[in-house]
Design a protein around this motif. Structure first.
Motif, PDB file in Angstrom:
ATOM      1  N   GLY A 110       0.815  -1.211   0.000  1.00  0.00           N
ATOM      2  CA  GLY A 110       0.000   0.000   0.000  1.00  0.00           C
ATOM      3  C   GLY A 110       0.850   1.262   0.000  1.00  0.00           C
ATOM      4  O   GLY A 110       0.523   2.245  -0.683  1.00  0.00           O
ATOM      5  N   ILE A 111       1.936   1.247   0.788  1.00  0.00           N
ATOM      6  CA  ILE A 111       2.822   2.423   0.829  1.00  0.00           C
ATOM      7  C   ILE A 111       3.456   2.673  -0.542  1.00  0.00           C
ATOM      8  O   ILE A 111       3.505   3.806  -1.041  1.00  0.00           O
ATOM      9  N   ALA A 112       3.959   1.587  -1.173  1.00  0.00           N
ATOM     10  CA  ALA A 112       4.576   1.741  -2.493  1.00  0.00           C
ATOM     11  C   ALA A 112       3.581   2.292  -3.508  1.00  0.00           C
ATOM     12  O   ALA A 112       3.895   3.206  -4.290  1.00  0.00           O
ATOM     13  N   ALA A 113       2.366   1.743  -3.496  1.00  0.00           N
ATOM     14  CA  ALA A 113       1.345   2.212  -4.430  1.00  0.00           C
ATOM     15  C   ALA A 113       0.980   3.668  -4.164  1.00  0.00           C
ATOM     16  O   ALA A 113       0.805   4.471  -5.094  1.00  0.00           O
ATOM     17  N   ALA A 114       0.869   4.047  -2.871  1.00  0.00           N
ATOM     18  CA  ALA A 114       0.507   5.426  -2.528  1.00  0.00           C
ATOM     19  C   ALA A 114       1.586   6.406  -2.968  1.00  0.00           C
ATOM     20  O   ALA A 114       1.298   7.502  -3.456  1.00  0.00           O
ATOM     21  N   VAL A 115       2.855   6.027  -2.774  1.00  0.00           N
ATOM     22  CA  VAL A 115       3.955   6.903  -3.180  1.00  0.00           C
ATOM     23  C   VAL A 115       3.926   7.146  -4.685  1.00  0.00           C
ATOM     24  O   VAL A 115       4.067   8.288  -5.159  1.00  0.00           O
ATOM     25  N   LEU A 116       3.740   6.095  -5.458  1.00  0.00           N
ATOM     26  CA  LEU A 116       3.691   6.248  -6.912  1.00  0.00           C
ATOM     27  C   LEU A 116       2.495   7.102  -7.338  1.00  0.00           C
ATOM     28  O   LEU A 116       2.598   7.925  -8.262  1.00  0.00           O
ATOM     29  N   LEU A 117       1.365   6.910  -6.662  1.00  0.00           N
ATOM     30  CA  LEU A 117       0.173   7.688  -6.985  1.00  0.00           C
ATOM     31  C   LEU A 117       0.388   9.166  -6.654  1.00  0.00           C
ATOM     32  O   LEU A 117       0.020  10.047  -7.445  1.00  0.00           O
ATOM     33  N   VAL A 118       0.978   9.425  -5.493  1.00  0.00           N
ATOM     34  CA  VAL A 118       1.227  10.824  -5.116  1.00  0.00           C
ATOM     35  C   VAL A 118       2.189  11.482  -6.100  1.00  0.00           C
ATOM     36  O   VAL A 118       2.012  12.652  -6.476  1.00  0.00           O
ATOM     37  N   LEU A 119       3.215  10.771  -6.516  1.00  0.00           N
ATOM     38  CA  LEU A 119       4.147  11.323  -7.508  1.00  0.00           C
ATOM     39  C   LEU A 119       3.431  11.665  -8.804  1.00  0.00           C
ATOM     40  O   LEU A 119       3.669  12.724  -9.413  1.00  0.00           O
ATOM     41  N   SER A 120       2.546  10.786  -9.237  1.00  0.00           N
ATOM     42  CA  SER A 120       1.828  11.024 -10.500  1.00  0.00           C
ATOM     43  C   SER A 120       0.891  12.209 -10.384  1.00  0.00           C
ATOM     44  O   SER A 120       0.916  13.134 -11.220  1.00  0.00           O
ATOM     45  N   VAL A 121       0.048  12.206  -9.349  1.00  0.00           N
ATOM     46  CA  VAL A 121      -0.919  13.288  -9.184  1.00  0.00           C
ATOM     47  C   VAL A 121      -0.204  14.607  -8.900  1.00  0.00           C
ATOM     48  O   VAL A 121      -0.571  15.663  -9.430  1.00  0.00           O
ATOM     49  N   GLY A 122       0.830  14.553  -8.057  1.00  0.00           N
ATOM     50  CA  GLY A 122       1.570  15.778  -7.748  1.00  0.00           C
ATOM     51  C   GLY A 122       2.226  16.392  -8.974  1.00  0.00           C
ATOM     52  O   GLY A 122       2.209  17.612  -9.153  1.00  0.00           O
ATOM     53  N   SER A 123       2.805  15.541  -9.829  1.00  0.00           N
ATOM     54  CA  SER A 123       3.410  16.051 -11.066  1.00  0.00           C
ATOM     55  C   SER A 123       2.363  16.715 -11.949  1.00  0.00           C
ATOM     56  O   SER A 123       2.584  17.803 -12.507  1.00  0.00           O
ATOM     57  N   GLY A 124       1.199  16.048 -12.073  1.00  0.00           N
ATOM     58  CA  GLY A 124       0.129  16.620 -12.885  1.00  0.00           C
ATOM     59  C   GLY A 124      -0.362  17.955 -12.338  1.00  0.00           C
ATOM     60  O   GLY A 124      -0.592  18.904 -13.096  1.00  0.00           O
ATOM     61  N   MET A 125      -0.507  18.062 -11.005  1.00  0.00           N
ATOM     62  CA  MET A 125      -0.972  19.307 -10.396  1.00  0.00           C
ATOM     63  C   MET A 125       0.065  20.414 -10.557  1.00  0.00           C
ATOM     64  O   MET A 125      -0.282  21.581 -10.779  1.00  0.00           O
ATOM     65  N   TYR A 126       1.332  20.058 -10.463  1.00  0.00           N
ATOM     66  CA  TYR A 126       2.382  21.065 -10.642  1.00  0.00           C
ATOM     67  C   TYR A 126       2.344  21.640 -12.059  1.00  0.00           C
ATOM     68  O   TYR A 126       2.362  22.864 -12.247  1.00  0.00           O
TER      69      TYR A 126
END
Length: 385
Positions: free
Chosen positions: A155-171
């Motif tokens: 779950g942690i690995a999946a959450a980190v990858l998801l945050v990186l993806s969404v964060g990049s898109g929001m930036y």
């Protein structure tokens, strides 16, 4: 479905780093294929990577297509009994597939409306979860015989990858919005500058000739023996020419106003003669005056003479002095008229404003005011270079 209408050239400029990265990762992954059936994953991975690269053209469609492609690859690899080489805590998707999914989510968050971005992200996540569920039974006995990742770590690995993806898109979304705001502000400023330029040209040129028409008409009323029709016809023709030039400026974006001739002094003499005022000229130009600056000087002289015609009576002399020294052009227009009660043709109050704007745009200084005991003074100092 929404479309960003992105050209293929713009898409290539934006996506070539992602395309190279996914291609390199996919080629490296082929080195882990040890069976003939394992090559069946290659077409599916290629399709997924291509979708991720093309995602900016239709982000939501790309998310749906990528989710469907990931699910299809997971299903047929499970049916073939072939395990993808695991990475981190994933068991049903390769690095290239995960990277493509992350890039698609980032693009979706960056370019799609909020509801579509959330929906598309959930579709991609569901497809990746399905790939994990289908791939785990094949991978686990072979890869995790001695150690098995628990649900928390996964779950942690999946959450980190998801945050990186969404964060990049929001930036990138915030950066695009900022650029759009700056572009809109620049366009608005350019439009306003163009409107101001047209307003100055309309006031300085057309109003000059219309004022001349009114002055000559009033003179004809006072003195019936004075033939004012040729002067009125000439001023009317010039006014129509100026109006056509303004229309051309608005339609075709041509430069403001007519270009000055090769001799600024001759142009000023012509303006003085057209005005019908008792103008006395004085020239002491030590430097060559560029054409664009000369045109602005002519507008200043023209507007000053027009103001004298409109606002002053009993004018016995108008002194126009034009000189230059140390790279600065000095213009002075002085009259000895008495302020009339009602300006000829009324006054919009934009003459001095337009002259000040014109001078300040050229980096010069401007002043205007009453003279003692009577009259009006206009002065402008303009840098030549």
């Amino acid at each position: 479905m929404e479309s960003t209408d992105m050209s293929w050239r713009r898409l290539a400029e934006r996506q070539w780093p992602l395309a190279l990265a996914l291609t390199a990762i996919a080629l490296l992954e082929t080195g882990s294929i040890s069976t003939g059936l394992g090559w069946w994953q290659v077409p599916g991975i290629a399709v997924i990577c291509v979708i991720a690269v093309l995602a900016p053209r239709r982000p939501f469609d790309a998310a749906l297509a990528l989710g469907f492609a990931v699910a299809c690859v997971a299903v047929y690899m499970r049916l073939l009994g072939v395990a993808l080489a695991p990475h981190l805590f994933w068991s049903g998707a390769g690095i290239s597939m995960t990277g493509a999914a992350m890039a698609t989510i980032a693009t979706l968050v960056r370019d799609a409306p909020r509801v579509r971005a959330v929906t598309g992200t959930l579709v991609v996540l569901a497809a990746m979860a399905l790939a994990e569920v289908l791939g785990w039974p094949i991978v686990a006995p072979r890869e995790y015989s001695e150690w098995s990742p628990d649900t928390w770590n996964f779950g942690i690995a999946a959450a980190v990858l998801l945050v990186l993806s969404v964060g990049s898109g929001m930036y990138f979304r915030a950066r695009d919005n900022e650029r759009a705001s700056q572009l809109a502000a620049s366009v608005a400023a350019a439009q306003n500058a163009e409107r101001m330029a047209l307003a100055r040209e309309l006031h300085d040129v057309v109003a000059h000739y219309v004022t001349a028409i009114v002055v000559h008409a009033q003179a004809g009323q006072l003195n019936r023996e004075f033939d004012v029709l040729p002067a009125i016809a000439s001023s009317g023709t010039e006014a129509l020419t100026a109006m056509r030039r303004l229309v051309g400026t608005m339609r075709d974006g041509t430069s403001e106003g007519p270009a000055a001739s090769s001799s600024l002094m001759d142009d000023v003499r012509a303006l003085a003669a057209e005005s019908g005022l008792p103008v006395r000229l004085s020239f002491d130009l030590q430097d060559a005056v560029p054409q664009e600056l000369a045109r602005s000087v002519l507008r200043l002289v023209q507007e000053s003479l027009t103001n004298t015609q409109k606002h002053a009576s009993s004018v016995s002399s108008v002194d126009v002095t034009l000189s230059s020294s140390d790279g600065v052009l000095h213009l002075a227009v002085l009259d000895d008229g008495v302020a009339s009660g009602v300006p000829v043709g009324g006054s919009g109050g934009y003459g001095l404003v337009g002259m000040r704007e014109r001078v300040e745009l050229l980096g010069g200084t401007f002043s205007a005011g009453r003279r003692e005991p009577t009259g009006w003074t206009v002065r402008a100092d303009l840098p030549i270079s």
